[in-house]
Design a protein around this motif. Structure first.
Motif, short mmCIF file in Angstrom:
data_model
loop_
_atom_site.label_atom_id
_atom_site.label_comp_id
_atom_site.label_asym_id
_atom_site.label_seq_id
_atom_site.Cartn_x
_atom_site.Cartn_y
_atom_site.Cartn_z
N ASP A 1 0.81 -1.20 0.00
CA ASP A 1 0.11 0.11 0.01
C ASP A 1 0.74 1.37 0.04
N PRO A 2 0.97 1.91 -1.19
CA PRO A 2 1.88 3.19 -1.03
C PRO A 2 1.52 4.31 -0.09
N ALA A 3 0.49 4.49 0.33
CA ALA A 3 0.42 5.31 1.50
C ALA A 3 0.84 4.79 2.61
N THR A 4 0.59 3.78 3.20
CA THR A 4 1.15 3.04 4.24
C THR A 4 2.58 2.94 4.26
N VAL A 5 3.30 2.77 3.06
CA VAL A 5 4.63 2.70 2.80
C VAL A 5 5.31 3.98 3.17
N GLN A 6 4.55 5.05 2.61
CA GLN A 6 5.23 6.56 2.85
C GLN A 6 4.84 6.81 4.48
N MET B 1 14.28 0.33 -8.39
CA MET B 1 13.24 0.86 -7.45
C MET B 1 13.73 1.48 -6.46
N GLN C 1 14.10 5.14 -7.84
CA GLN C 1 12.79 5.55 -8.29
C GLN C 1 12.11 6.27 -6.95
N TRP C 2 12.32 5.38 -5.77
CA TRP C 2 11.64 5.80 -4.55
C TRP C 2 11.98 5.22 -3.20
N ALA C 3 12.39 4.00 -3.25
CA ALA C 3 12.81 3.37 -2.12
C ALA C 3 14.02 3.85 -1.28
#
Length: 401
Positions: free
Chosen positions: A135-140, A226, A229-231
């Motif tokens: 879940d991108p929101a939880t990850v962030q 990845m 890009q973001w992680a």
């Protein structure tokens, strides 16, 4: 409080955790049921006497849902009177189960069982859609990078080079191949048969004896894109001193996904009168630990330190270590942080070669540790696992002469 003894610890061979793997046609409950039948048969266990059975399973969805441990116990013909729970402590699940079963014995149960199961071919990792991964929101919100990125970050922070990681991975494969050939695993393996009694798997399937430094160095780091890009940004938000993450992990120096099951019988000294086996080891201490959830894979370090402190020991007092190879670099960091001679750790290879059936891994390690202490005539050993989000667990055992 009662002394806690390890009477037996058994495991299946680990099958390749992918479609077409030798165990991919076997449901998880059936894998564990085979081990539970053999555990009772070898020890003379009356299953109604089990005060508590606790099993680890990480991806509890589909056929691994609904308390798969209890389903396996019923399939194995165990008494309805056996209380069974299934737990998720990520990759440390079956060591958490082991610690819980030890606590049951220490506080009054004569007999308890711990273990775990995972079929990664039939129930792929993250099939339960854990929000910290998918879940991108939880990850962030919580800052949880993929575990491979965490492993790369550990390597970067602690100066572990790609060549060192690849050399360690090759060593794991070579040690496992030699051990399988020498029969070092045979004592506690429970071969897996199909419904007609035909052999499906008698030995660990994932070992790649042909692995070489040259081959591994030629493989592209899996998590670099990845990360870029973001992680990587999630790691730097917690560890701004990190700078650029040097990505180095890929399929060749990561734990192989696997199918498998394992189980241990624990009991008080008084339980010996009810069994036809003598205890193999005494449990000196267990511990769990929670560490930095962003770096994620260092939980085994703190768990080992805590378990050793509870046992009144240091790493120098331990003859053999079995630590789950949660990627090559975190394993090397574990050795360095605790000052462990590499010749005393994972002497028969680890999960990079032998496979990581997540819910079963902790008691897999206990099984291998008890076997090797006996085979070498040594005294004390530690089994330890790091799991996702910084969780870890460890156990210290002492072989019975």
């Amino acid at each position: 409080m009662s002394e806690v003894l390890l009477y037996e610890c058994l495991r299946t061979p680990r099958g390749a955790g992918k479609p077409g793997g030798a165990l991919s046609g076997v449901p998880a409950a059936t894998l564990l049921a085979g081990v539970l039948r053999e555990l009772a048969a070898r020890t003379g266990l009356e299953t109604a006497d089990v005060g508590e059975a606790v099993f680890g399973c990480v991806t509890q969805v589909g056929e691994q849902a609904g308390n798969v441990g209890k389903i396996a116990a019923l399939e194995a013909g165990w008494s309805d009177a056996a209380s069974v729970a299934t737990v998720n402590h990520y990759c440390a699940s079956s060591l958490w189960a082991f610690a819980t079963a030890c606590a049951r014995v220490a506080t009054g149960d004569d007999l308890a069982v711990a273990g775990g199961v995972e079929s990664m071919s039939r129930v792929p990792m993250a099939s339960d859609k854990p929000p910290f991964l998918v879940d991108p929101a939880t990850v962030q919100r919580i800052g949880s990078p993929p575990m491979g990125v965490s492993a790369d970050a550990i390597a970067t922070l602690h100066g572990i080079t790609r060549e060192q990681a690849e050399s360690y991975a090759v060593q794991s494969q070579q040690r496992a191949a030699r051990a399988r050939e020498a029969g070092c695993f045979d004592r506690s393996l429970v071969p897996v048969l199909d419904a007609g009694g035909n052999m499906l798997l008698a030995h660990d399937e994932t070992i790649r004896a042909s692995a070489s430094l040259e081959k591994l160095l030629a493989m592209a780091p899996f998590f670099a894109e990845m990360g870029e890009q973001w992680a990587d940004a999630l790691v730097r938000a917690r560890h701004p001193q990190l700078g650029a993450v040097h990505h180095m992990h890929h399929a060749g120096n990561s734990p192989a996904m696997a199918d498998g099951a394992s189980a241990a019988l624990l009991g008080s000294p008084a339980a010996a009168a009810r069994l036809r086996v003598r205890a193999r080891a005494r449990v000196l201490a267990t511990a769990t630990h929670a560490d930095d959830h962003v770096l994620a894979l260092n939980g085994a370090i703190g768990a080992t330190q805590r378990a050793l402190q509870r046992a009144g020991l240091t790493a120098d007092d331990i003859d053999l270590f079995e630590v789950n190879e949660a990627f090559a670099a975190p394993t090397l960091h574990y050795l360095r942080q605790l000052g462990i001679d590499p010749e005393r750790c994972n002497v028969n290879g680890g999960a990079i070669a032998l496979g990581h059936a997540m819910g079963a891994t902790g008691t897999n390690l206990v099984s291998m540790l008890a076997d090797e202490l006996e085979r070498r005539g040594l005294r004390r050993g530690v089994a330890a696992v790091s799991g996702a989000l910084g969780l870890g667990a460890a156990v210290v055992i002492e072989a019975r002469p």
